[in-house]
Design an enzyme around this catalytic site. Sequence first.
Site, PDB file in Angstrom:
ATOM      1  N   SER A  62       0.978  -1.116  -0.089  1.00  0.00           N
ATOM      2  CA  SER A  62      -0.393   0.399   0.140  1.00  0.00           C
ATOM      3  C   SER A  62       1.094   1.217  -0.366  1.00  0.00           C
ATOM      4  O   SER A  62       1.866   1.049   0.787  1.00  0.00           O
ATOM      5  CB  SER A  62      -0.837  -0.084   1.097  1.00  0.00           C
ATOM      6  N   LYS A  97      -4.048  -7.029   3.121  1.00  0.00           N
ATOM      7  CA  LYS A  97      -3.945  -5.900   2.467  1.00  0.00           C
ATOM      8  C   LYS A  97      -5.626  -6.111   1.478  1.00  0.00           C
ATOM      9  O   LYS A  97      -5.861  -5.247   1.178  1.00  0.00           O
ATOM     10  CB  LYS A  97      -2.767  -6.203   0.763  1.00  0.00           C
ATOM     11  N   HIS A 145      -7.699  -4.958   4.251  1.00  0.00           N
ATOM     12  CA  HIS A 145      -6.405  -3.323   4.209  1.00  0.00           C
ATOM     13  C   HIS A 145      -7.672  -2.200   3.342  1.00  0.00           C
ATOM     14  O   HIS A 145      -8.270  -1.114   3.814  1.00  0.00           O
ATOM     15  CB  HIS A 145      -6.008  -3.226   3.466  1.00  0.00           C
ATOM     16  N   GLU A 158     -10.569   0.460   3.710  1.00  0.00           N
ATOM     17  CA  GLU A 158     -10.716   1.844   2.368  1.00  0.00           C
ATOM     18  C   GLU A 158     -11.902   1.970   1.804  1.00  0.00           C
ATOM     19  O   GLU A 158     -12.236   3.440   1.878  1.00  0.00           O
ATOM     20  CB  GLU A 158      -9.238   1.054   1.316  1.00  0.00           C
TER      21      GLU A 158
END
Length: 302
Positions: free
Chosen positions: A121, A173, A176, A180
């Site tokens: 990221s 991820k 994540h 987001e």
Amino acid sequence: MELAMIGLGRMGANMAERLVRGGHTVRGYDPGDAARQQAEARGIVPHATLQNAVSALPSPRVVWLMVPAGQVVDDTLAQLRPLLSAGDIVIDGGNSNYKDSQRRAGELADAGIRYVDCGTSGGVWGLAEGYSLMIGGDAEAVATLRPVFATLAPTPETGWGHVGPSGAGHFAKMIHNGIEYGMMQAFAEGFAILKKKEAMDFDLGALAEIWRHGSVVRSWLLDLTADALKKNPDMAGIAPFVSDSGEGRWTVAEAIDLDVSAPVITMSLLERLRSREHDSYADKLLSAMRNEFGGHAVKTQD
């Protein structure tokens, strides 16, 4: 450390340049001539073929993949496998599905090749600010790669870590990115409400700037939102069409499989899908239903 970066698009080239700045030697391969030429200007040693890039590396070889998730990764690995030997390490820094990463790790392990999945990221800011790296795979391989991760991260000790076995980096991820989605949707909806309150005549850019300092919702995402609002407060010229790269879908599917309620992430994904319906049949049917049961007026379409 010396390694090869396979895929010299914007993200791959930026990561390679940050490594070069940190004292590493990076050999690069990309099928595009222009990408290789631009990489060379950034201190990356370009190679016209994948074989040349890999064969130039000292043993044990380290190869970092920054290619699109899915079949492209498998195709690249099929070309790489005959060029590699036991003890070599392949890192997938793209947004692969964690199940694919687990499968690939198992397949390469049969040949003694170590496969590390690295959720990455940082986007276009990573070159200057550093990348957040969520790393899955063999602990010994990750330890070998510590100088690389420490260079790419915001600092040698922060913003990166070995989070678990094969697939764990890409799983982290994925979640994540699901988070987001929800955060972006909340900001978008909040500012939409503020803009609609025309009687208050809010300066959205100025308000975002206030929130950036001391507010509970302050964040890097808010910083970027404030920049976007200053540049284009009315979002002029931007189509109401929001793409997704897959991780949100995978997060929602995983939540269902694990019996975890994730309404915010799920609805943010559905809103992205909704943004693409320029001629929504469902909305037309809803209007027709309201007319049928309540006689509510139906707005006609030009």
